[in-house]
Write a protein that holds these residues in place. Structure first.
Motif, mmCIF file in Angstrom:
data_model
loop_
_atom_site.group_PDB
_atom_site.id
_atom_site.type_symbol
_atom_site.label_atom_id
_atom_site.label_comp_id
_atom_site.label_asym_id
_atom_site.label_seq_id
_atom_site.Cartn_x
_atom_site.Cartn_y
_atom_site.Cartn_z
ATOM 1 N N LEU A 229 0.849 -1.190 0.000
ATOM 2 C CA LEU A 229 0.000 0.000 0.000
ATOM 3 C C LEU A 229 0.888 1.244 0.000
ATOM 4 O O LEU A 229 1.906 1.284 0.699
ATOM 5 C CB LEU A 229 -0.905 0.018 1.231
ATOM 6 N N THR A 230 0.510 2.250 -0.772
ATOM 7 C CA THR A 230 1.282 3.498 -0.815
ATOM 8 C C THR A 230 0.401 4.658 -0.367
ATOM 9 O O THR A 230 -0.802 4.699 -0.652
ATOM 10 C CB THR A 230 1.820 3.773 -2.231
ATOM 11 N N PHE A 231 1.048 5.610 0.333
ATOM 12 C CA PHE A 231 0.337 6.773 0.873
ATOM 13 C C PHE A 231 1.147 8.034 0.581
ATOM 14 O O PHE A 231 2.382 8.012 0.611
ATOM 15 C CB PHE A 231 0.156 6.657 2.393
ATOM 16 N N GLN A 232 0.435 9.104 0.324
ATOM 17 C CA GLN A 232 1.077 10.420 0.259
ATOM 18 C C GLN A 232 0.869 11.101 1.603
ATOM 19 O O GLN A 232 -0.266 11.278 2.048
ATOM 20 C CB GLN A 232 0.490 11.281 -0.859
ATOM 21 N N VAL A 233 1.977 11.464 2.240
ATOM 22 C CA VAL A 233 1.928 12.128 3.543
ATOM 23 C C VAL A 233 2.413 13.562 3.360
ATOM 24 O O VAL A 233 3.539 13.789 2.903
ATOM 25 C CB VAL A 233 2.809 11.393 4.576
ATOM 26 N N VAL A 234 1.565 14.523 3.703
ATOM 27 C CA VAL A 234 1.910 15.938 3.563
ATOM 28 C C VAL A 234 2.342 16.470 4.930
ATOM 29 O O VAL A 234 1.532 16.499 5.863
ATOM 30 C CB VAL A 234 0.715 16.754 3.036
ATOM 31 N N PRO A 235 3.596 16.890 5.087
ATOM 32 C CA PRO A 235 4.045 17.442 6.378
ATOM 33 C C PRO A 235 3.447 18.827 6.624
ATOM 34 O O PRO A 235 2.962 19.490 5.702
ATOM 35 C CB PRO A 235 5.569 17.525 6.217
ATOM 36 N N GLN A 236 3.528 19.261 7.866
ATOM 37 C CA GLN A 236 3.065 20.605 8.206
ATOM 38 C C GLN A 236 3.990 21.672 7.632
ATOM 39 O O GLN A 236 3.537 22.731 7.209
ATOM 40 C CB GLN A 236 3.008 20.767 9.738
ATOM 41 N N ASP A 237 5.291 21.388 7.619
ATOM 42 C CA ASP A 237 6.275 22.379 7.186
ATOM 43 C C ASP A 237 6.955 21.934 5.894
ATOM 44 O O ASP A 237 6.724 20.831 5.397
ATOM 45 C CB ASP A 237 7.314 22.606 8.288
ATOM 46 N N GLY A 238 7.827 22.813 5.377
ATOM 47 C CA GLY A 238 8.477 22.573 4.099
ATOM 48 C C GLY A 238 9.478 21.433 4.136
ATOM 49 O O GLY A 238 9.842 20.923 5.207
ATOM 50 N N PRO A 239 9.971 21.021 2.965
ATOM 51 C CA PRO A 239 10.863 19.859 2.883
ATOM 52 C C PRO A 239 12.221 20.051 3.545
ATOM 53 O O PRO A 239 12.878 19.071 3.888
ATOM 54 C CB PRO A 239 11.016 19.641 1.372
ATOM 55 N N SER A 240 12.666 21.295 3.731
ATOM 56 C CA SER A 240 13.978 21.526 4.338
ATOM 57 C C SER A 240 13.891 21.892 5.815
ATOM 58 O O SER A 240 14.900 22.230 6.427
ATOM 59 C CB SER A 240 14.717 22.641 3.585
#
Length: 495
Positions: A229-240
């Motif tokens: 199973l694959t999921f897209q997880v969106v963090p609260q803050d930016g990638p860096s």
């Protein structure tokens, strides 16, 4: 290209400067050219060797583009060395005395061009210079202790650039995390029934969403009949951001789950973290390899154990001072309004290792340009402490000119429209500034003065084993007007 251009100019300038001084002092062009090439040219060969070693050693990083970059740059430096010791002397021979202006040619052999009387610096001045320079660089290096590595995102680009505008619009309307979503892959211990897949997705999505730094979770796809199973997880803050980095580590620490489910985390943010961690791990190995190989070269060149240690210690100081300054500007945001750093973030992950390689090569260039003159004067009869002043006078003009050239070249990238290039340009420019004008002009002469004769000590057994490369040109001349030594039998190198 930058190293080829800068190195080629530096090397040719060193030979040219030596030749001009000898001709002005009264040497004929025919005598001066081979002597300049046998002394300054010899130093150029070994200076180039240290640069080539540092660049080829980039292969130990395991990052293909760094290895290729290092190999190509090393080839460019090798060409610059070959041209400097072959084409430059030939060109000087064709020019003859025209290498000097008309006014200078009329004053060849004049007393003003003879070496002035030399006096060693005072021990008090040497101590003050050594302590002052060391403390100053150590203080500037303090921010390097908190340096974070990462790859830039659009937020570090120029405000007017399309990358920054796209990044800002997405962050404003959808949240910072949408600029760098994570891909989480879950491998179940067994293949679920068709009517159980939705429940497994909901269970895992709820588990992922429970983390404070997660803004949203969405199932993406199922693979292998629902076992993966694959999921897209969106963090609260930016990638860096630090929170996203911590989130990646936390999610990876979950695996395996109590039921045997294995989790994997991918995406831009996790890729940045992996590359940065790999480069951080290899930094000490790279530093040890470069320093170790170059120490061998320097011991052979200077026939001394202390001089290579002084050279390497000075490089470490200037390196950490450069990294500290870069951290203060690009991670902490100091002087941001002047250097156009509007959104501080982690330091470019491959910047430290590139700066380490290039700066080490240039530092050893400057070390050889200065200390080869000290060695030359010492071997030709000057007392050790007087030879320090003689070598400093002979080489400081070349080192100053060479450093200004490199600072100007690297400094031009500080205001580049590419966010990835700016910290590299700044780190290299400030590193050359620290190394040339603080370490080589202040710390090295003060240390050489304080050690005195001991700076040239070499165990008898090692002296017999080492080849005599005669960088000081003792076998080429019997008198030494450049360093104000009376005409006398040349003292063999290492005596």
């Amino acid at each position: 290209l930058i190293l080829w251009l800068g190195g080629g100019i530096d090397y040719a300038l060193f030979i040219l400067h030596r030749h001009r001084k000898q001709v002005l002092a009264g040497a004929t062009v025919e005598d001066s050219i081979p002597l300049a090439n046998g002394t300054a040219g010899n130093a150029v060969v070994f200076a180039g060797s240290t640069v080539i070693v540092a660049l080829l050693a980039l292969a130990v990083t395991g990052i293909p583009f760094l290895a290729v970059m290092g190999a190509v740059a090393a080839g460019c430096v090798a060409v610059a060395v070959l041209v400097s010791v072959s084409f430059t002397p030939a060109l000087l021979g064709l020019l003859g005395e025209r290498i000097l202006s008309r006014g200078a040619r009329a004053r060849i052999g004049h007393e003003a061009h003879r070496a002035a009387a030399l006096r060693p610096m005072s021990t008090r001045s040497a101590v003050l210079m050594g302590l002052g320079g060391t403390v100053a660089l150590a203080v500037i290096a303090i921010p390097a202790l908190s340096m974070r590595l990462g790859l830039p995102d659009g937020s570090q680009d120029e405000i007017t650039s399309p990358q920054y505008r796209a990044h800002a619009v997405i962050a404003q309307n959808f949240g910072e995390g949408v600029n760098g979503p994570l891909l989480v892959v879950a491998e179940l211990p067994s293949t679920p029934a068709d009517d159980e897949i939705l429940g497994e997705q909901a269970r895992l999505a709820e588990l992922l969403a429970d983390y404070e730094d997660v803004a949203a979770v969405a199932p993406v796809a199922t693979i292998d009949d629902g076992r993966i199973l694959t999921f897209q997880v969106v963090p609260q803050d930016g990638p860096s951001s630090e929170s996203t980095e911590a989130l990646v580590h936390d999610l990876r620490a979950l695996s395996p789950l109590p039921d045997g489910t294995v989790l994997g985390v991918a995406g831009m943010a996790s890729g940045n973290i992996d590359i940065s961690a790999k480069l951080a791990d290899v930094l000490p190995v790279y530093l040890a390899l470069v320093v170790g190989l170059s120490m061998v070269i320097l011991v052979v060149v200077f026939r001394s154990l202390l001089v290579p240690v002084i050279a390497t210690g000075g490089f470490v100081l200037s390196l950490f001072a450069a990294l500290g300054a870069m951290t203060a500007v690009y991670q902490w945001g100091w002087l941001g309004s002047i250097l156009d750093v509007h959104n501080p973030g982690p330091v470019l992950s491959f910047a430290p290792i590139l700066i380490m390689g290039v700066l080490f090569g240039l530092a050893m260039d400057y070390q050889l340009f200065l200390v080869s003159g000290m060695r030359e004067a010492y071997v030709h009869g000057l007392p050790a402490r007087t030879a320090v002043v003689s070598g400093l006078r002979a080489g400081r003009a070349v080192v100053t000119a060479a450093a200004i050239i490199m600072i100007s070249v690297f400094g031009g990238f500080v205001f580049s429209h590419l966010g990835m290039v700016r910290p590299l340009g700044f780190g290299l420019a400030i590193g050359v500034l620290f190394d040339a004008f603080v370490v080589r002009m202040l710390l090295v002469p003060s240390a050489m003065h304080l050690f005195g004769e001991k700076a040239w000590w070499l165990p008898a057994w090692l002296e017999k084993v080492l080849p005599n490369v005669d960088i000081e040109g003792a076998a080429l001349e019997r008198s030494h007007p450049i360093h104000a030594v009376e005409e006398r039998e040349a003292i063999p190198a290492g005596a």
